[in-house]
Design a protein around this motif. Sequence first.
Motif, short mmCIF file in Angstrom:
data_model
loop_
_atom_site.label_atom_id
_atom_site.label_comp_id
_atom_site.label_asym_id
_atom_site.label_seq_id
_atom_site.Cartn_x
_atom_site.Cartn_y
_atom_site.Cartn_z
N ILE A 136 48.72 37.43 43.63
CA ILE A 136 49.16 37.65 45.01
C ILE A 136 49.93 38.97 45.16
CG2 ILE A 136 50.53 36.73 46.91
CD1 ILE A 136 49.81 33.95 45.95
N PRO A 137 50.98 39.23 44.36
CA PRO A 137 51.65 40.53 44.49
C PRO A 137 50.73 41.71 44.17
CG PRO A 137 52.47 39.33 42.58
CD PRO A 137 51.67 38.37 43.39
N ALA A 138 49.77 41.50 43.28
CA ALA A 138 48.81 42.57 43.00
C ALA A 138 48.03 42.93 44.25
CB ALA A 138 47.86 42.16 41.88
N GLY A 139 47.69 41.92 45.04
CA GLY A 139 47.00 42.17 46.30
C GLY A 139 47.91 42.78 47.33
N VAL A 140 49.17 42.34 47.36
CA VAL A 140 50.13 42.87 48.34
C VAL A 140 50.30 44.37 48.17
CG1 VAL A 140 52.55 42.86 49.04
CG2 VAL A 140 51.37 40.70 48.66
N VAL A 141 50.45 44.83 46.92
CA VAL A 141 50.66 46.25 46.67
C VAL A 141 49.35 47.03 46.59
CG1 VAL A 141 52.80 45.76 45.44
CG2 VAL A 141 50.68 46.02 44.14
N ARG A 142 48.23 46.30 46.82
CA ARG A 142 46.90 46.91 46.78
C ARG A 142 46.62 47.63 45.47
NH1 ARG A 142 44.56 46.94 51.96
NH2 ARG A 142 45.59 45.26 53.12
N MET A 143 46.88 46.94 44.36
CA MET A 143 46.47 47.48 43.07
C MET A 143 44.96 47.72 43.14
SD MET A 143 46.56 45.66 39.28
CE MET A 143 48.30 45.98 38.94
N PRO A 144 44.48 48.87 42.65
CA PRO A 144 43.03 49.12 42.70
C PRO A 144 42.24 47.93 42.17
CG PRO A 144 44.17 51.07 41.91
CD PRO A 144 45.21 49.98 42.01
N ALA A 145 41.26 47.50 42.94
CA ALA A 145 40.50 46.29 42.61
C ALA A 145 39.85 46.39 41.23
CB ALA A 145 39.45 46.02 43.67
N TRP A 146 39.34 47.58 40.87
CA TRP A 146 38.67 47.71 39.58
C TRP A 146 39.67 47.52 38.44
CZ3 TRP A 146 40.45 51.21 36.04
CH2 TRP A 146 41.23 52.28 36.54
N ARG A 147 40.91 48.04 38.62
CA ARG A 147 41.94 47.90 37.59
C ARG A 147 42.40 46.45 37.50
NH1 ARG A 147 47.95 49.50 37.47
NH2 ARG A 147 48.37 49.80 35.25
N PHE A 148 42.61 45.83 38.64
CA PHE A 148 43.00 44.42 38.66
C PHE A 148 41.92 43.57 38.00
CE2 PHE A 148 42.67 40.26 40.75
CZ PHE A 148 43.91 39.74 40.45
N GLY A 149 40.67 43.86 38.29
CA GLY A 149 39.57 43.09 37.73
C GLY A 149 39.48 43.21 36.22
N LEU A 150 39.62 44.43 35.70
CA LEU A 150 39.54 44.64 34.25
C LEU A 150 40.70 43.97 33.52
CD1 LEU A 150 38.37 48.37 33.97
CD2 LEU A 150 37.04 46.30 33.52
N LEU A 151 41.92 44.11 34.06
CA LEU A 151 43.08 43.50 33.43
C LEU A 151 42.99 41.98 33.46
CD1 LEU A 151 45.84 45.85 34.87
CD2 LEU A 151 45.17 45.67 32.47
N THR A 152 42.51 41.45 34.59
CA THR A 152 42.35 40.00 34.71
C THR A 152 41.27 39.51 33.75
OG1 THR A 152 43.01 40.03 37.05
CG2 THR A 152 41.72 38.14 36.29
N LEU A 153 40.18 40.24 33.65
CA LEU A 153 39.11 39.88 32.74
C LEU A 153 39.60 39.85 31.30
CD1 LEU A 153 36.08 39.36 32.17
CD2 LEU A 153 35.77 41.85 32.09
#
Length: 219
Positions: A136-153
């Motif tokens: 949720i905070p990652a979305g709030v601060v608009r972390m780049p989706a590609w970076r969020f996706g790779l870290l989450t993966l």
Amino acid sequence: MTASDGSWLSSLVDAVVGLMDVIGPAGAGLAIALENLFPPLPSEAILPMAGLAASRGSFTVIEALLWTTSGSVVGAFLLYGLGAWLGLRRLTAIAARMPLIKVEDVDRTVAWFDHHGGKAVFFGRMIPIFRSLISIPAGVVRMPAWRFGLLTLAGSAIWNTVFVLAGYFLGESWHIVETYADILQYVVIAAVAAAIVWFIVVRVRHLSAHRREPESDAA
């Protein structure tokens, strides 16, 4: 392949895991996606069961890993979208209306996430409760989706692999893993509760001190 002990949560786990008997490894992926949206649903029970199903030949262990990790990423992106929809402006407006919360608290949190967000997302995927909420905070601060996706993966792959393989190799004894995972979850919950209590005490004392200052000036 159940985890029934009479509780509502165990019944829910049994119902969700039953998806694996119906639609195979995709059921495990769907169950983990739901676990992201509903943190009380324990991945520590679902993942070993997926490994157990793989050991019985219902599907391969690779399929279990691929589907559960895909479910983790999908569920995380749904919460990321919720955070992005909420946005910093709405979050600040909500904070301004909440007792004991200051707008500066939001600013400090955002600043911290700007510096440490990558580590928080990666390691947060391996911590009960936070593995869902960190999106949720990652979305709030608009972390780049590609970076969020790779870290989450990456983080989800490590967490899921440990528990799926535990279920695969331990078989019917997979409850051993769940026991230790429960201890970790209790530790996290206790730490969060202690942090909340500490925050409330400090903030109340701070507000009380500010209220006494005008009285001192008047005297």
